[in-house]
Design a protein around this motif. Structure first.
Motif, PDB file in Angstrom:
ATOM      1  N   LYS A   6      22.058   3.470   9.742  1.00  0.00           N
ATOM      2  CA  LYS A   6      22.992   2.687   9.104  1.00  0.00           C
ATOM      3  C   LYS A   6      22.844   0.993   9.878  1.00  0.00           C
ATOM      4  CE  LYS A   6      27.286   2.015   7.096  1.00  0.00           C
ATOM      5  NZ  LYS A   6      28.665   2.767   6.884  1.00  0.00           N
ATOM      6  N   LEU A   7      22.921   1.272  11.120  1.00  0.00           N
ATOM      7  CA  LEU A   7      22.832  -0.001  11.808  1.00  0.00           C
ATOM      8  C   LEU A   7      21.834  -0.728  11.593  1.00  0.00           C
ATOM      9  CD1 LEU A   7      24.060   1.377  15.378  1.00  0.00           C
ATOM     10  CD2 LEU A   7      25.353   0.097  13.928  1.00  0.00           C
ATOM     11  N   LEU A   8      20.581  -0.146  11.758  1.00  0.00           N
ATOM     12  CA  LEU A   8      19.157  -0.794  11.366  1.00  0.00           C
ATOM     13  C   LEU A   8      19.348  -1.375   9.904  1.00  0.00           C
ATOM     14  CD1 LEU A   8      18.371   0.622  13.814  1.00  0.00           C
ATOM     15  CD2 LEU A   8      16.405   1.032  12.720  1.00  0.00           C
ATOM     16  N   HIS A   9      20.073  -0.718   9.048  1.00  0.00           N
ATOM     17  CA  HIS A   9      20.249  -1.425   7.497  1.00  0.00           C
ATOM     18  C   HIS A   9      20.979  -2.572   7.494  1.00  0.00           C
ATOM     19  CE1 HIS A   9      20.400  -1.011   3.165  1.00  0.00           C
ATOM     20  NE2 HIS A   9      21.568  -0.977   3.058  1.00  0.00           N
ATOM     21  N   LEU A  10      22.211  -2.406   8.190  1.00  0.00           N
ATOM     22  CA  LEU A  10      23.104  -3.552   8.210  1.00  0.00           C
ATOM     23  C   LEU A  10      22.715  -4.415   8.847  1.00  0.00           C
ATOM     24  CD1 LEU A  10      26.417  -1.595   8.454  1.00  0.00           C
ATOM     25  CD2 LEU A  10      25.378  -2.465   6.121  1.00  0.00           C
ATOM     26  N   ASN A  11      21.792  -4.563   9.887  1.00  0.00           N
ATOM     27  CA  ASN A  11      21.402  -5.802  10.714  1.00  0.00           C
ATOM     28  C   ASN A  11      19.786  -5.584  10.604  1.00  0.00           C
ATOM     29  OD1 ASN A  11      23.663  -6.185  12.571  1.00  0.00           O
ATOM     30  ND2 ASN A  11      23.764  -3.939  12.510  1.00  0.00           N
ATOM     31  N   PRO A  12      19.432  -6.445   9.611  1.00  0.00           N
ATOM     32  CA  PRO A  12      17.695  -6.708   9.238  1.00  0.00           C
ATOM     33  C   PRO A  12      17.074  -6.890  10.537  1.00  0.00           C
ATOM     34  CG  PRO A  12      19.160  -7.363   7.538  1.00  0.00           C
ATOM     35  CD  PRO A  12      20.035  -7.203   8.507  1.00  0.00           C
ATOM     36  N   LEU A  13      17.459  -7.645  11.436  1.00  0.00           N
ATOM     37  CA  LEU A  13      16.878  -8.156  12.603  1.00  0.00           C
ATOM     38  C   LEU A  13      16.407  -7.185  13.507  1.00  0.00           C
ATOM     39  CD1 LEU A  13      18.679 -11.391  13.752  1.00  0.00           C
ATOM     40  CD2 LEU A  13      16.582 -11.318  12.944  1.00  0.00           C
ATOM     41  N   LEU A  14      17.339  -6.012  13.523  1.00  0.00           N
ATOM     42  CA  LEU A  14      17.011  -4.847  14.258  1.00  0.00           C
ATOM     43  C   LEU A  14      15.873  -3.933  13.805  1.00  0.00           C
ATOM     44  CD1 LEU A  14      20.333  -2.876  15.091  1.00  0.00           C
ATOM     45  CD2 LEU A  14      18.737  -4.172  16.685  1.00  0.00           C
ATOM     46  N   ALA A  15      15.733  -3.984  12.392  1.00  0.00           N
ATOM     47  CA  ALA A  15      14.865  -3.239  11.621  1.00  0.00           C
ATOM     48  C   ALA A  15      13.596  -3.845  11.816  1.00  0.00           C
ATOM     49  CB  ALA A  15      15.260  -3.097  10.179  1.00  0.00           C
ATOM     50  N   GLN A  16      13.511  -5.266  12.278  1.00  0.00           N
ATOM     51  CA  GLN A  16      12.186  -5.807  12.176  1.00  0.00           C
ATOM     52  C   GLN A  16      11.711  -6.109  13.734  1.00  0.00           C
ATOM     53  OE1 GLN A  16      13.410 -10.030  10.974  1.00  0.00           O
ATOM     54  NE2 GLN A  16      14.083  -9.105   8.973  1.00  0.00           N
ATOM     55  N   LEU A  17      12.549  -5.443  14.728  1.00  0.00           N
ATOM     56  CA  LEU A  17      11.650  -5.301  15.917  1.00  0.00           C
ATOM     57  C   LEU A  17      10.779  -4.406  16.122  1.00  0.00           C
ATOM     58  CD1 LEU A  17      15.007  -5.191  18.038  1.00  0.00           C
ATOM     59  CD2 LEU A  17      13.345  -7.164  17.929  1.00  0.00           C
ATOM     60  N   PRO A  18       9.637  -4.693  16.833  1.00  0.00           N
ATOM     61  CA  PRO A  18       8.807  -3.676  17.243  1.00  0.00           C
ATOM     62  C   PRO A  18       9.447  -2.551  17.750  1.00  0.00           C
ATOM     63  CG  PRO A  18       8.168  -6.041  18.320  1.00  0.00           C
ATOM     64  CD  PRO A  18       9.449  -5.956  17.691  1.00  0.00           C
ATOM     65  N   ARG A  19       8.725  -1.391  17.512  1.00  0.00           N
ATOM     66  CA  ARG A  19       9.476   0.088  17.919  1.00  0.00           C
ATOM     67  C   ARG A  19       8.670   0.557  18.971  1.00  0.00           C
ATOM     68  NH1 ARG A  19      12.541   2.857  12.702  1.00  0.00           N
ATOM     69  NH2 ARG A  19      12.956   0.838  11.732  1.00  0.00           N
ATOM     70  N   VAL A  20       9.467   1.244  19.847  1.00  0.00           N
ATOM     71  CA  VAL A  20       8.863   2.091  20.875  1.00  0.00           C
ATOM     72  C   VAL A  20       9.476   3.524  20.773  1.00  0.00           C
ATOM     73  CG1 VAL A  20       8.072   0.372  22.585  1.00  0.00           C
ATOM     74  CG2 VAL A  20      10.306   1.302  22.955  1.00  0.00           C
ATOM     75  N   THR A  21       8.800   4.449  21.031  1.00  0.00           N
ATOM     76  CA  THR A  21       9.096   5.913  21.162  1.00  0.00           C
ATOM     77  C   THR A  21       8.935   6.421  22.684  1.00  0.00           C
ATOM     78  OG1 THR A  21       7.421   6.788  20.300  1.00  0.00           O
ATOM     79  CG2 THR A  21       9.147   6.084  18.873  1.00  0.00           C
ATOM     80  N   LEU A  22       9.673   7.667  23.015  1.00  0.00           N
ATOM     81  CA  LEU A  22       9.468   8.350  24.022  1.00  0.00           C
ATOM     82  C   LEU A  22       8.311   9.265  23.660  1.00  0.00           C
ATOM     83  CD1 LEU A  22      13.097   8.926  24.981  1.00  0.00           C
ATOM     84  CD2 LEU A  22      11.572   7.320  26.207  1.00  0.00           C
ATOM     85  N   PRO A  23       7.776   9.968  24.690  1.00  0.00           N
ATOM     86  CA  PRO A  23       6.622  10.763  24.696  1.00  0.00           C
ATOM     87  C   PRO A  23       7.261  12.144  24.212  1.00  0.00           C
ATOM     88  CG  PRO A  23       6.736  10.136  27.126  1.00  0.00           C
ATOM     89  CD  PRO A  23       7.855   9.446  26.366  1.00  0.00           C
ATOM     90  N   GLU A  24       6.454  12.627  23.319  1.00  0.00           N
ATOM     91  CA  GLU A  24       6.814  14.117  22.662  1.00  0.00           C
ATOM     92  C   GLU A  24       7.128  15.119  23.865  1.00  0.00           C
ATOM     93  OE1 GLU A  24       4.091  15.351  19.771  1.00  0.00           O
ATOM     94  OE2 GLU A  24       4.556  13.555  18.538  1.00  0.00           O
TER      95      GLU A  24
END
Length: 201
Positions: A114-132
């Protein structure tokens, strides 16, 4: 009558965690965006992370009006620590000329989305994830899936990768004490009945 509360860690004074919270430096800047529903949660691990890192900031809200400024400090490249399409495994980049700003949403998966949906600038950032394959020490909530970590655990793992060989494990000391305190408060029988599952055969 409500119990006296520590103004810093927000725990009851009788269970204050401040003596266990370290003060750790990092080249990586961490910005935690916390959904308001998490603020008064007994297991508020984002606050513990923010208190333990000198280069961290905790913001609470659903919509962040100054997000453009917050996400674009001079000399930093910004990444969102959140799984999703196109997310890259987090790794140290010795050749990087800019420091890293790591943005970490804090809340249930639904609230974080929801935070990403309400703040489009967040959703546009390049994403990173942790190792599985990470295993959470969070013994009081059922993880939504394998590799799901509490916010402070995710930050520790991220910084251990980005800032190696430095270790950010001391951030987990107040987290462990918090978990132990909750288990003690509920009683061993209740904990065993509701939170301990039999290992698979």
């Amino acid at each position: 009558m409500s119990r006296a509360q520590c103004p810093r860690c927000l725990r009851p004074q009788t269970h204050c965690l401040c003596d266990l919270i370290p003060q750790l430096d990092s080249h990586t800047r961490v910005v935690l965006l916390q959904h308001p529903s998490e603020v008064n949660h007994a297991l508020n691990t984002a606050r513990l992370a923010a208190l333990g890192l000198t280069n961290a900031e905790l913001r609470v809200g659903e919509v962040f009006e100054d997000l453009h400024t917050l996400l674009n400090p001079p000399g930093y490249q910004t990444r969102l620590l959140f799984p999703g399409e196109g997310a890259q495994p987090l790794q140290a980049d010795a050749a990087a000329t800019e420091k890293l700003l790591l943005v970490v949403p804090d809340g249930t998966w639904r609230k974080a989305r929801k935070l990403l949906h309400l703040n489009p600038l967040l959703a546009q950032l390049p994403r990173v994830t942790l190792p599985e394959g990470a295993v959470s020490r969070y013994r009081l909530r059922k993880a939504p899936g394998p590799g799901a970590l509490s916010t402070v655990e995710a930050i520790v793992q991220a910084l251990d990768i980005l800032e190696a060989p430095a270790s950010y494990a001391p951030l987990l000391r107040p987290f462990e004490a918090l978990i132990e305190g909750q288990i003690e408060a509920m009683g061993a029988d209740t904990y065993q009945r509701n939170h301990v599952t039999e290992p698979p055969l």
